[in-house]
Design a protein around this motif. Structure first.
Motif, PDB file in Angstrom:
ATOM      1  N   ALA A  62       0.832  -1.205   0.000  1.00  0.00           N
ATOM      2  CA  ALA A  62       0.000   0.000   0.000  1.00  0.00           C
ATOM      3  C   ALA A  62       0.867   1.256   0.000  1.00  0.00           C
ATOM      4  O   ALA A  62       0.547   2.232  -0.700  1.00  0.00           O
ATOM      5  N   TYR A  63       1.956   1.251   0.749  1.00  0.00           N
ATOM      6  CA  TYR A  63       2.877   2.394   0.703  1.00  0.00           C
ATOM      7  C   TYR A  63       3.450   2.549  -0.703  1.00  0.00           C
ATOM      8  O   TYR A  63       3.507   3.659  -1.244  1.00  0.00           O
ATOM      9  N   ALA A  64       3.872   1.437  -1.299  1.00  0.00           N
ATOM     10  CA  ALA A  64       4.440   1.500  -2.648  1.00  0.00           C
ATOM     11  C   ALA A  64       3.428   2.045  -3.642  1.00  0.00           C
ATOM     12  O   ALA A  64       3.758   2.882  -4.501  1.00  0.00           O
ATOM     13  N   ALA A  65       2.189   1.601  -3.539  1.00  0.00           N
ATOM     14  CA  ALA A  65       1.145   2.056  -4.465  1.00  0.00           C
ATOM     15  C   ALA A  65       0.887   3.547  -4.316  1.00  0.00           C
ATOM     16  O   ALA A  65       0.706   4.258  -5.313  1.00  0.00           O
ATOM     17  N   CYS A  66       0.878   4.042  -3.088  1.00  0.00           N
ATOM     18  CA  CYS A  66       0.680   5.476  -2.870  1.00  0.00           C
ATOM     19  C   CYS A  66       1.802   6.298  -3.495  1.00  0.00           C
ATOM     20  O   CYS A  66       1.565   7.382  -4.032  1.00  0.00           O
ATOM     21  N   LEU A  67       3.005   5.770  -3.420  1.00  0.00           N
ATOM     22  CA  LEU A  67       4.164   6.515  -3.920  1.00  0.00           C
ATOM     23  C   LEU A  67       4.307   6.459  -5.431  1.00  0.00           C
ATOM     24  O   LEU A  67       4.805   7.401  -6.046  1.00  0.00           O
ATOM     25  N   THR A  68       3.885   5.363  -6.032  1.00  0.00           N
ATOM     26  CA  THR A  68       4.150   5.167  -7.463  1.00  0.00           C
ATOM     27  C   THR A  68       2.907   5.173  -8.334  1.00  0.00           C
ATOM     28  O   THR A  68       3.015   5.283  -9.553  1.00  0.00           O
ATOM     29  N   GLY A  69       1.747   4.996  -7.715  1.00  0.00           N
ATOM     30  CA  GLY A  69       0.528   4.830  -8.513  1.00  0.00           C
ATOM     31  C   GLY A  69       0.376   3.425  -9.061  1.00  0.00           C
ATOM     32  O   GLY A  69      -0.547   3.155  -9.828  1.00  0.00           O
ATOM     33  N   GLY A  70       1.264   2.529  -8.665  1.00  0.00           N
ATOM     34  CA  GLY A  70       1.207   1.150  -9.121  1.00  0.00           C
ATOM     35  C   GLY A  70       0.180   0.348  -8.349  1.00  0.00           C
ATOM     36  O   GLY A  70      -0.572   0.889  -7.523  1.00  0.00           O
ATOM     37  N   PRO A  71       0.133  -0.963  -8.593  1.00  0.00           N
ATOM     38  CA  PRO A  71      -0.875  -1.798  -7.928  1.00  0.00           C
ATOM     39  C   PRO A  71      -0.622  -1.919  -6.433  1.00  0.00           C
ATOM     40  O   PRO A  71       0.518  -2.004  -5.991  1.00  0.00           O
ATOM     41  N   GLY A  72      -1.707  -1.915  -5.684  1.00  0.00           N
ATOM     42  CA  GLY A  72      -1.626  -2.121  -4.249  1.00  0.00           C
ATOM     43  C   GLY A  72      -1.817  -3.586  -3.915  1.00  0.00           C
ATOM     44  O   GLY A  72      -1.754  -4.452  -4.795  1.00  0.00           O
ATOM     45  N   PRO A  73      -2.074  -3.881  -2.657  1.00  0.00           N
ATOM     46  CA  PRO A  73      -2.270  -5.282  -2.260  1.00  0.00           C
ATOM     47  C   PRO A  73      -3.512  -5.867  -2.911  1.00  0.00           C
ATOM     48  O   PRO A  73      -4.518  -5.174  -3.088  1.00  0.00           O
ATOM     49  N   ALA A  74      -3.447  -7.152  -3.244  1.00  0.00           N
ATOM     50  CA  ALA A  74      -4.586  -7.827  -3.870  1.00  0.00           C
ATOM     51  C   ALA A  74      -5.714  -8.034  -2.878  1.00  0.00           C
ATOM     52  O   ALA A  74      -6.878  -8.095  -3.263  1.00  0.00           O
ATOM     53  N   GLU A  75      -5.375  -8.148  -1.587  1.00  0.00           N
ATOM     54  CA  GLU A  75      -6.372  -8.335  -0.548  1.00  0.00           C
ATOM     55  C   GLU A  75      -6.303  -7.170   0.434  1.00  0.00           C
ATOM     56  O   GLU A  75      -5.277  -6.499   0.544  1.00  0.00           O
ATOM     57  N   ASP A  76      -7.381  -6.954   1.149  1.00  0.00           N
ATOM     58  CA  ASP A  76      -7.431  -5.922   2.183  1.00  0.00           C
ATOM     59  C   ASP A  76      -6.457  -6.290   3.300  1.00  0.00           C
ATOM     60  O   ASP A  76      -6.634  -7.330   3.947  1.00  0.00           O
ATOM     61  N   PRO A  77      -5.435  -5.458   3.569  1.00  0.00           N
ATOM     62  CA  PRO A  77      -4.491  -5.793   4.640  1.00  0.00           C
ATOM     63  C   PRO A  77      -5.143  -5.899   6.009  1.00  0.00           C
ATOM     64  O   PRO A  77      -4.579  -6.515   6.913  1.00  0.00           O
ATOM     65  N   PHE A  78      -6.325  -5.311   6.163  1.00  0.00           N
ATOM     66  CA  PHE A  78      -6.996  -5.353   7.459  1.00  0.00           C
ATOM     67  C   PHE A  78      -8.031  -6.470   7.542  1.00  0.00           C
ATOM     68  O   PHE A  78      -8.771  -6.563   8.526  1.00  0.00           O
ATOM     69  N   ALA A  79      -8.063  -7.312   6.527  1.00  0.00           N
ATOM     70  CA  ALA A  79      -8.911  -8.505   6.560  1.00  0.00           C
ATOM     71  C   ALA A  79      -8.152  -9.688   5.967  1.00  0.00           C
ATOM     72  O   ALA A  79      -8.594 -10.325   5.012  1.00  0.00           O
ATOM     73  N   PRO A  80      -6.979 -10.007   6.534  1.00  0.00           N
ATOM     74  CA  PRO A  80      -6.164 -11.083   5.969  1.00  0.00           C
ATOM     75  C   PRO A  80      -6.769 -12.460   6.231  1.00  0.00           C
ATOM     76  O   PRO A  80      -7.369 -12.690   7.278  1.00  0.00           O
ATOM     77  N   THR A  81      -6.582 -13.344   5.275  1.00  0.00           N
ATOM     78  CA  THR A  81      -7.131 -14.699   5.408  1.00  0.00           C
ATOM     79  C   THR A  81      -6.202 -15.625   6.178  1.00  0.00           C
ATOM     80  O   THR A  81      -6.645 -16.602   6.779  1.00  0.00           O
ATOM     81  N   PHE A 121      -8.257   1.039  15.240  1.00  0.00           N
ATOM     82  CA  PHE A 121      -8.232   0.589  13.841  1.00  0.00           C
ATOM     83  C   PHE A 121      -6.902  -0.104  13.569  1.00  0.00           C
ATOM     84  O   PHE A 121      -6.843  -1.306  13.377  1.00  0.00           O
ATOM     85  N   ALA A 122      -5.827   0.669  13.588  1.00  0.00           N
ATOM     86  CA  ALA A 122      -4.509   0.081  13.393  1.00  0.00           C
ATOM     87  C   ALA A 122      -3.797  -0.194  14.723  1.00  0.00           C
ATOM     88  O   ALA A 122      -2.906  -1.029  14.775  1.00  0.00           O
ATOM     89  N   TYR A 123      -4.178   0.535  15.762  1.00  0.00           N
ATOM     90  CA  TYR A 123      -3.518   0.374  17.057  1.00  0.00           C
ATOM     91  C   TYR A 123      -4.553   0.259  18.162  1.00  0.00           C
ATOM     92  O   TYR A 123      -5.603   0.903  18.111  1.00  0.00           O
ATOM     93  N   ALA A 124      -4.223  -0.540  19.173  1.00  0.00           N
ATOM     94  CA  ALA A 124      -5.074  -0.670  20.350  1.00  0.00           C
ATOM     95  C   ALA A 124      -4.819   0.502  21.294  1.00  0.00           C
ATOM     96  O   ALA A 124      -3.845   1.257  21.111  1.00  0.00           O
ATOM     97  N   PRO A 125      -5.659   0.672  22.301  1.00  0.00           N
ATOM     98  CA  PRO A 125      -5.390   1.721  23.296  1.00  0.00           C
ATOM     99  C   PRO A 125      -4.023   1.534  23.933  1.00  0.00           C
ATOM    100  O   PRO A 125      -3.561   0.405  24.133  1.00  0.00           O
ATOM    101  N   ALA A 126      -3.381   2.643  24.250  1.00  0.00           N
ATOM    102  CA  ALA A 126      -2.056   2.588  24.861  1.00  0.00           C
ATOM    103  C   ALA A 126      -2.122   1.915  26.224  1.00  0.00           C
ATOM    104  O   ALA A 126      -3.106   2.037  26.957  1.00  0.00           O
ATOM    105  N   LEU A 127      -1.063   1.188  26.550  1.00  0.00           N
ATOM    106  CA  LEU A 127      -0.911   0.560  27.853  1.00  0.00           C
ATOM    107  C   LEU A 127       0.115   1.353  28.657  1.00  0.00           C
ATOM    108  O   LEU A 127       0.930   2.086  28.090  1.00  0.00           O
ATOM    109  N   ALA A 128       0.099   1.192  29.963  1.00  0.00           N
ATOM    110  CA  ALA A 128       1.082   1.883  30.799  1.00  0.00           C
ATOM    111  C   ALA A 128       2.450   1.244  30.588  1.00  0.00           C
ATOM    112  O   ALA A 128       2.587   0.021  30.718  1.00  0.00           O
TER     113      ALA A 128
END
Length: 199
Positions: A52-71, A164-171
């Motif tokens: 996804a970072y590469a796609a944002c930088l280049t306009g090329g293809p991103g991941p084929a699957e949703d990184p937040f719903a991996p199988t 979403f990407a991170y849980a609540p902070a712990l002490a």
């Protein structure tokens, strides 16, 4: 192996690459510090994030699957999944000049200065390297120096992504000798003392 020409990012990618290459056969279903995700899912997520970072930088293809719903189902080895993603991202970041004011990234705020964008991608790779390492009984690749270098980006970027990407902070562990890696992991909502048996 492609170098990004950004030392911090190359260190993080090497950490992730090294851990992934040492994942034992049959460990893809093992639990990880990422609640609800096993080793195979974290691998897919980590690879997808870098694509996804590469796609944002280049306009090329991103991941084929949703990184937040991996199988968690891999077509090949961990290295075969990860290497193309790391190579694509490293090549994309190699074209980013230091001091660039606006660099596209896949998560809010969607543009960052070059140094912070690089640190964001490195943070993602290094923390998932730690996830995979502790899940498969490997030594932590998150050294105090690497953790300290990643902490400013974490402090800047984590809050909008809580839940979403991170849980609540712990002490974090108290005291003047607190481990930078442990403090970073706790800030990102991970238990630094996590083990597979403790869950």
């Amino acid at each position: 192996m492609t170098a990004s020409k950004w030392d911090l990012l190359d260190q993080a990618y090497e950490a992730l690459r090294t851990v992934a290459s040492a994942i034992p056969a049959g460990a893809l279903g093992a639990p990880t510090p990422c609640d609800q995700w096993n080793v195979g899912q974290v691998l897919q997520h980590a690879a997808g994030d870098q694509l996804a970072y590469a796609a944002c930088l280049t306009g090329g293809p991103g991941p084929a699957e949703d990184p937040f719903a991996p199988t968690g189902t891999l077509a090949g080895s961990p290295a075969e999944l990860l290497e193309p993603a790391l190579d694509a991202a490293a090549e994309a970041f190699a074209g980013v000049e230091p001091g660039t004011a606006e660099v596209a990234v896949p998560l809010p705020p969607f543009t960052l200065d070059a140094e912070t964008a690089v640190a964001a991608a490195a943070l993602d790779a290094a923390v998932h390297a730690w996830d995979l390492a502790v899940a498969t009984s490997q030594d932590s690749p998150l050294t105090p120096a690497l953790a300290a270098a990643l902490t400013p980006a974490a402090r800047l970027l984590a809050e909008p992504l809580r839940g979403f990407a991170y849980a609540p902070a712990l002490a974090p562990a108290p005291g003047p000798d607190a481990d930078p890696a442990g403090a970073l992991l706790a800030f990102l909502g991970r238990r630094p003392d996590w083990t597979p048996s403790a869950g």
